[in-house]
Write a protein that holds these residues in place. Structure first.
Motif, PDB file in Angstrom:
ATOM      1  N   ILE A   1      -2.798  -6.860  -4.909  1.00  0.00           N
ATOM      2  CA  ILE A   1      -2.704  -5.619  -5.683  1.00  0.00           C
ATOM      3  C   ILE A   1      -3.981  -4.804  -5.560  1.00  0.00           C
TER       4      ILE A   1
ATOM      5  N   PHE B   1       2.144   1.982  -3.467  1.00  0.00           N
ATOM      6  CA  PHE B   1       1.084   2.488  -4.342  1.00  0.00           C
ATOM      7  C   PHE B   1       0.802   3.966  -4.048  1.00  0.00           C
TER       8      PHE B   1
ATOM      9  N   GLY C   1      -3.878  -1.332  -3.703  1.00  0.00           N
ATOM     10  CA  GLY C   1      -4.134  -0.245  -4.652  1.00  0.00           C
ATOM     11  C   GLY C   1      -5.399   0.513  -4.339  1.00  0.00           C
TER      12      GLY C   1
ATOM     13  N   ASN D   1       0.792  -1.229   0.000  1.00  0.00           N
ATOM     14  CA  ASN D   1       0.000   0.000   0.000  1.00  0.00           C
ATOM     15  C   ASN D   1       0.828   1.286   0.000  1.00  0.00           C
TER      16      ASN D   1
END
Length: 297
Positions: A152, A109, A156, A106
């Motif tokens: 992901i 991202f 994300g 995280n």
């Protein structure tokens, strides 16, 4: 509140980290129903908190007349639901390691989104950290032949949720209330659909399971509220340090409690991402120490 900002943040991430222990009692759960119940029950809880903290509801109604605010808060709500869905599915389907990986990813991202949308500049350490994270994901892609999608999507979506909050000038609880109000119709439709098709947990006849579904609302809301309160009290740098409590706990739970197999490829993947995070932390420390010296010069 008598607790310090650091203490509130630690409580938030400890609670998040220990959530898999709760969800182990409802394996293969109807995740959409859990999230829908959470939305419905969270609205009165947030309303009560707004009253306790003397935050006016009038400001929320005024903000909701702005179409831009409505769109941003709706998107934030959808991104939060997406992240929560991925997390809840993972921990109720024996994928706690995937949940841990998602939240380790995280911050990376968030850095990438900052560069793309907020015109942030990557430092050398941050650039290396992003490259190491991509390499870590690449290890799993090569081994499994596919991307670790659940991780992901989880990491994300939560990063996008944080990005949305950058564009609304309101306190955290008020933004949460608007998000919940906007996605309430979706939650009610999902609940009605389950009731109509008689697939709701209410038809199971299992009172303990029904109670676990209902309690999942406050269980998942508490750390989110604590996190929102902590953000208002301490710097994002401290939040960043404390944040890694959560995925670290989940990683240990997955291996030591739930008996998930820690394959060499996962060790390599996590190690690369951990190294990237350590570089980000080192970058923060260097900037904090050098910054004041530059100013003095």
């Amino acid at each position: 509140m008598w607790l310090s900002g650091n203490s509130i943040a630690i409580l938030a991430f400890l609670t998040w980290g220990l959530l898999p222990l709760y969800f182990q009692f409802i394996p293969n759960a109807n995740v959409f129903e859990i999230l829908s119940i959470r939305v419905v029950f969270s609205i009165p809880c947030i309303y009560l908190l707004l009253k306790i903290m003397s935050l006016p509801m009038e400001r929320i109604w005024t903000a909701m007349q702005n179409k831009r605010v409505l769109l941003i808060c709706f998107l934030a709500g959808i991104f939060n639901l997406t992240s929560l869905y991925s997390f809840t599915w993972a921990v109720t389907n024996g994928q706690v390691l995937a949940a841990s990986l998602g939240y380790f990813m995280n911050p990376i991202f968030s850095i990438a989104l900052g560069v793309l949308f907020l015109k942030d500049k990557l430092s050398t350490f941050q650039s290396i950290a992003v490259a190491l994270s991509i390499a870590g994901i690449g290890c799993q892609v090569i081994y499994y032949g596919e991307l670790p999608w659940i991780s992901i999507i989880m990491g994300g979506a939560f990063a996008l949720y944080g990005l949305m909050k950058k564009f609304v000038d309101l306190d955290a609880l008020s933004i949460m209330m608007i998000e919940l109000i906007l996605i309430l119709p979706i939650a009610l439709c999902l609940i009605m659909s389950d009731l109509w098709q008689q697939t709701s947990v209410l038809y199971s006849g299992d009172n303990s399971k029904i109670l676990l579904y209902l309690l999942s609302a406050p269980v998942t809301l508490i750390p989110l509220v604590l996190f929102s309160l902590a953000v208002e009290k301490i710097s994002l740098i401290m939040i960043g340090f404390i944040q890694y409590i959560e995925p670290s706990i989940q990683f240990l739970l997955a291996v030591m409690i739930f008996g998930e197999v820690l394959l060499p490829v996962k060790v390599a993947s996590f190690s690369l991402i951990w190294l990237g995070l350590l570089l980000c932390i080192a970058d923060i420390i260097v900037k904090k120490r050098i910054g004041p010296k530059i100013l003095r010069l």
